[in-house]
Design a protein around this motif. Structure first.
Motif, PDB file in Angstrom:
ATOM      1  N   VAL A 198     -50.705 -13.503  64.857  1.00 51.37           N
ATOM      2  CA  VAL A 198     -50.402 -12.083  64.663  1.00 51.37           C
ATOM      3  C   VAL A 198     -50.273 -11.399  66.015  1.00 51.37           C
ATOM      4  CG1 VAL A 198     -51.297  -9.892  63.774  1.00 51.37           C
ATOM      5  CG2 VAL A 198     -51.586 -11.995  62.444  1.00 51.37           C
TER       6      VAL A 198
ATOM      7  N   ALA B 256     -46.719  -4.510  64.025  1.00 51.41           N
ATOM      8  CA  ALA B 256     -47.446  -5.765  63.808  1.00 51.41           C
ATOM      9  C   ALA B 256     -46.487  -6.802  63.247  1.00 51.41           C
ATOM     10  CB  ALA B 256     -48.606  -5.544  62.843  1.00 51.41           C
TER      11      ALA B 256
ATOM     12  N   ILE C 287     -48.809 -12.295  58.620  1.00 54.46           N
ATOM     13  CA  ILE C 287     -49.645 -11.225  58.080  1.00 54.46           C
ATOM     14  C   ILE C 287     -49.713 -11.298  56.572  1.00 54.46           C
ATOM     15  CG2 ILE C 287     -49.910  -8.733  57.859  1.00 54.46           C
ATOM     16  CD1 ILE C 287     -48.479  -8.514  60.600  1.00 54.46           C
TER      17      ILE C 287
ATOM     18  N   SER D 216     -52.114  -9.054  54.919  1.00 52.57           N
ATOM     19  CA  SER D 216     -52.378  -7.658  54.566  1.00 52.57           C
ATOM     20  C   SER D 216     -52.947  -6.909  55.781  1.00 52.57           C
ATOM     21  CB  SER D 216     -53.385  -7.590  53.422  1.00 52.57           C
ATOM     22  OG  SER D 216     -53.703  -6.257  53.085  1.00 52.57           O
ATOM     23  N   ILE D 217     -52.627  -5.614  55.861  1.00 54.13           N
ATOM     24  CA  ILE D 217     -53.145  -4.762  56.932  1.00 54.13           C
ATOM     25  C   ILE D 217     -54.003  -3.669  56.335  1.00 54.13           C
ATOM     26  CG2 ILE D 217     -52.605  -3.276  58.887  1.00 54.13           C
ATOM     27  CD1 ILE D 217     -49.958  -4.697  59.169  1.00 54.13           C
TER      28      ILE D 217
ATOM     29  N   SER E 162     -54.939   2.267  54.986  1.00 52.07           N
ATOM     30  CA  SER E 162     -53.757   1.790  54.264  1.00 52.07           C
ATOM     31  C   SER E 162     -53.306   2.811  53.216  1.00 52.07           C
ATOM     32  CB  SER E 162     -54.055   0.444  53.599  1.00 52.07           C
ATOM     33  OG  SER E 162     -55.182   0.569  52.728  1.00 52.07           O
TER      34      SER E 162
ATOM     35  N   ASN F  39     -44.898  -2.449  58.742  1.00 51.89           N
ATOM     36  CA  ASN F  39     -46.145  -2.823  59.442  1.00 51.89           C
ATOM     37  C   ASN F  39     -46.252  -2.118  60.787  1.00 51.89           C
ATOM     38  OD1 ASN F  39     -46.922  -4.544  57.369  1.00 51.89           O
ATOM     39  ND2 ASN F  39     -46.055  -6.365  58.340  1.00 51.89           N
TER      40      ASN F  39
ATOM     41  N   ALA G 274     -55.293  -2.818  64.850  1.00 54.76           N
ATOM     42  CA  ALA G 274     -55.052  -2.970  63.413  1.00 54.76           C
ATOM     43  C   ALA G 274     -56.014  -4.004  62.855  1.00 54.76           C
ATOM     44  CB  ALA G 274     -53.614  -3.389  63.152  1.00 54.76           C
TER      45      ALA G 274
ATOM     46  N   ILE H 288     -56.413  -6.723  60.293  1.00 54.88           N
ATOM     47  CA  ILE H 288     -55.410  -7.532  59.604  1.00 54.88           C
ATOM     48  C   ILE H 288     -56.025  -8.790  59.029  1.00 54.88           C
ATOM     49  CG2 ILE H 288     -53.313  -8.897  59.964  1.00 54.88           C
ATOM     50  CD1 ILE H 288     -52.523  -6.898  62.151  1.00 54.88           C
ATOM     51  N   ARG H 289     -55.555  -9.138  57.861  1.00 50.56           N
ATOM     52  CA  ARG H 289     -55.867 -10.458  57.313  1.00 50.56           C
ATOM     53  C   ARG H 289     -54.617 -11.319  57.477  1.00 50.56           C
ATOM     54  NH1 ARG H 289     -57.017 -12.155  50.949  1.00 50.56           N
ATOM     55  NH2 ARG H 289     -56.773 -14.406  51.312  1.00 50.56           N
TER      56      ARG H 289
ATOM     57  N   TYR I 115     -60.623 -10.148  57.105  1.00 54.52           N
ATOM     58  CA  TYR I 115     -59.920  -9.242  57.999  1.00 54.52           C
ATOM     59  C   TYR I 115     -60.600  -9.254  59.365  1.00 54.52           C
ATOM     60  CZ  TYR I 115     -57.428  -7.165  54.035  1.00 54.52           C
ATOM     61  OH  TYR I 115     -56.621  -6.956  52.950  1.00 54.52           O
TER      62      TYR I 115
END
Length: 121
Positions: A2, A24, A28, A30-31, A53, A76, A97, A99-100, A107
């Motif tokens: 990422v 981003a 990715i 999810s953010i 989010s 993103n 950020a 992020i997952r 995350y």
């Protein structure tokens, strides 16, 4: 992997405006929250603004009414519109950020490389 890539910094006169962007990219899933921090010479890094989010925002008292954070979830990307800039806003601005990644089940925070903002006449 990422990555967060910032753009939009530069030199501006007091009272002027700048718009920072941070995109981003990579693997990715999810953010969650996204935000902007800054670090002036000789000072600690501080939170400038953050956005969840769902669009809830939070600002440092020093920038309330002058800065606006927003995000485009489809891209993103998070933005920071900075108006009525003051010399004390001079700093390196960092995107953050939570992020997952697709390869993870949790995350974690990611940071951009930073972009310089100089407010000077």
């Amino acid at each position: 992997q990422v990555q967060l890539v910032e753009s939009g910094g530069g030199l501006v006169q007091p009272g002027g405006s700048l718009r920072l962007s941070c995109a981003a990219s990579g693997s990715i899933f999810s953010i969650n929250a996204m935000g902007w921090y800054r670090q002036a010479p000789g000072k600690q890094r501080e939170l400038v603004a953050a956005i969840t989010s769902g669009g809830s925002t939070n600002y440092a008292d020093s920038v309330k009414g002058r800065f606006t954070i927003s995000r485009d979830n489809a891209k993103n990307t998070v933005y920071l519109q900075m108006n009525s800039l003051k010399p004390e806003d001079t700093a390196v601005y960092y995107c953050n950020a939570v992020i997952r990644a697709t390869t993870q089940t949790y995350y974690r925070p990611y940071w951009g490389q930073g972009t310089q903002v100089i407010v000077s006449s």
